[in-house]
Design an enzyme around this catalytic site. Sequence first.
Site, PDB file in Angstrom:
ATOM      1  N   SER A  13      -9.387   2.140   2.897  1.00 50.10           N
ATOM      2  CA  SER A  13      -8.446   2.762   2.021  1.00 50.10           C
ATOM      3  C   SER A  13      -7.444   1.934   1.100  1.00 50.10           C
ATOM      4  CB  SER A  13      -7.607   3.865   2.756  1.00 50.10           C
ATOM      5  OG  SER A  13      -7.109   3.157   3.896  1.00 50.10           O
ATOM      6  N   LYS A  56       0.941  -1.219  -0.154  1.00 47.81           N
ATOM      7  CA  LYS A  56       0.045  -0.035   0.073  1.00 47.81           C
ATOM      8  C   LYS A  56       0.848   1.153   0.025  1.00 47.81           C
ATOM      9  CE  LYS A  56      -3.974   2.012   2.491  1.00 47.81           C
ATOM     10  NZ  LYS A  56      -4.971   1.491   3.770  1.00 47.81           N
ATOM     11  N   ILE A  88      -7.680   0.972  10.069  1.00 46.08           N
ATOM     12  CA  ILE A  88      -8.128   1.651  11.114  1.00 46.08           C
ATOM     13  C   ILE A  88      -9.276   1.523  11.427  1.00 46.08           C
ATOM     14  CG2 ILE A  88      -8.699   4.126   9.788  1.00 46.08           C
ATOM     15  CD1 ILE A  88      -7.049   5.386  12.354  1.00 46.08           C
ATOM     16  N   GLY A  89     -10.176   1.199  10.329  1.00 50.82           N
ATOM     17  CA  GLY A  89     -11.426   1.087  10.737  1.00 50.82           C
ATOM     18  C   GLY A  89     -12.265   0.443   9.711  1.00 50.82           C
ATOM     19  N   SER A 102     -10.092  -0.638   6.675  1.00 51.88           N
ATOM     20  CA  SER A 102      -9.388  -0.612   5.307  1.00 51.88           C
ATOM     21  C   SER A 102      -8.822  -1.725   4.858  1.00 51.88           C
ATOM     22  CB  SER A 102      -8.618   0.750   5.500  1.00 51.88           C
ATOM     23  OG  SER A 102      -9.181   1.957   5.828  1.00 51.88           O
TER      24      SER A 102
END
Length: 556
Positions: A204, A129, A225-226, A228
């Site tokens: 993301s 990433k 983080i939530g 992704s």
Amino acid sequence: MPSWSDLAADKKRRQQKAIPQEWLITPPPETTLNVTGIPETCGLLTPRELAITDEDVNTLLKRLAGGEWSAVEVTIAFYKRAIVAQQLVNCLTEIFVERALARAAELDDALKKTGKVVGPLHGLPISLKDQLCIKGLETTIGYVSLIGEYAEKNAVLVDILEECGAVPFVRTNVPQTLMWGETLNNIFGRTTNPYNRSLTAGGSSGGESALVALKGSPIGVGSDIGGSVRVPSAFCGVYGLKPSYGRVPYSGALNSLEGQDSVLSVFGPITSSISGLKTFMEAVIKAKPWLRDPLAVRKKWDEAEYQLKDRDNGRKLCFAIMWDDGVCVPHLPITRALKRVQEVLTNAGHNVITWYPIEHRRLGSLTKEIWDAGSLEDFALATSASGEPLIATMVPAGNKVTAASFRARESGLTAYQLWQVQKERKDIRALYMEHWNNSVASTGTGRPVDAIICPASPYAAPPHGHSKFNHYSVVWNALDYTASIFPVTTVDPAIDVKQPCESFIDAFDREVYDMYEPEAFQDAPICLQLVGRTLEEEAVIAMTEIVDAALKARPQ
């Protein structure tokens, strides 16, 4: 100084120039939505290269170690397929062919001279990433202001992967700010879903998941983080793992919301084969990342935990299915997938009960308040250096349909207010632990629930601009629980006919219900999430393998 748009255009030109011209294909028309079959039919890859890219991670490593396939030819095969993927769904950022092939050649020479592999990932191409810094390359995380900033050294995880014998070969696209459930920025543009290009690939880590779905990489590294790692993995039909904080090193990588240390981002693998989850995690953990990253957790790879020694060796487990989270009811295809998993696990001899969630709405709200405390200022500082605009919506230009924005409130919390939010989150974590422990009364195994199986999202990959705030993924970050993603099925409009509903939890639940039109979700993958407790990576991987095997033993 050049304008932000000139900087972005120049970076995009440099990216295009890095692609070998002989690897360009004639892309399909935009009306071709499902492009998953094109790498096999476009004519660029040889039959041997197609065979290489179709193999699972364990088989690749065995053939590399045995010298049947060289690291160079494996890297070329995946590079060509990654470039095809780029032309289909726009999933890449950094392309560095010569550098990757030079690394692969070094590994081949080492194997030839010593007869030994360099490490457990010898010769395996790995995509990263666009957060993981690689010495000498730019890392933009979707911000124009970071164009021209070249890394002076690798991120710790990149060093570890290279020492394990891996070949980093591409980096993948992200949304501006990283804090979106979709993938679009002002430099590289939008990443689309390989199964239906009118749908989002998620975010993301959308670039990673889209690339892996097209088998352009055997293992990719995303961050979460939530949701992704998990949401884009689910939207693109691949396997993914969100570890607990500190199990995989983060030091030396770029990130948004730097300094926010309550609900932290974590790196985890995204892979097209179930074997990739264990292979990646075991290799990284055995490299002792806690000696290089001060925030890495000192927990060695626990083979007994992976073998489920304290859970009847995995022979009879108790899985709890969470049919909904009390915030919104999932779409019909998601519920169909949950019922299928319930059936195959029951037939395999495991106990399956219902999970009753507590405080999920509040956990989601608390997490967003923590992020929002300083995110507006963080985003403003990152964009002001170049003057690029802050992206306010992922809805395509010209589309008048409105969609929820993930952007922060105008002002964040005071320090004291933030402390109170963090304290409440801590208290709920204790409450949730007690709730899980108390499930021992219902499992029939003498243990609390071994894992929760639930949606990764209330919907399959939605049209661009419609990936909403997702409690189904965020709560497990708030609790720091380990969670994986595994594929189950795809949306079939002939089966998944929309049913009328007369009552809703609230307006948001109604909004999610109204999103579902079967034809719009045609071919979208359906994956589910398996959740374990904090730092249970080994057990979660093992239990995911058990569920995956049960599904494959009873094909639809």
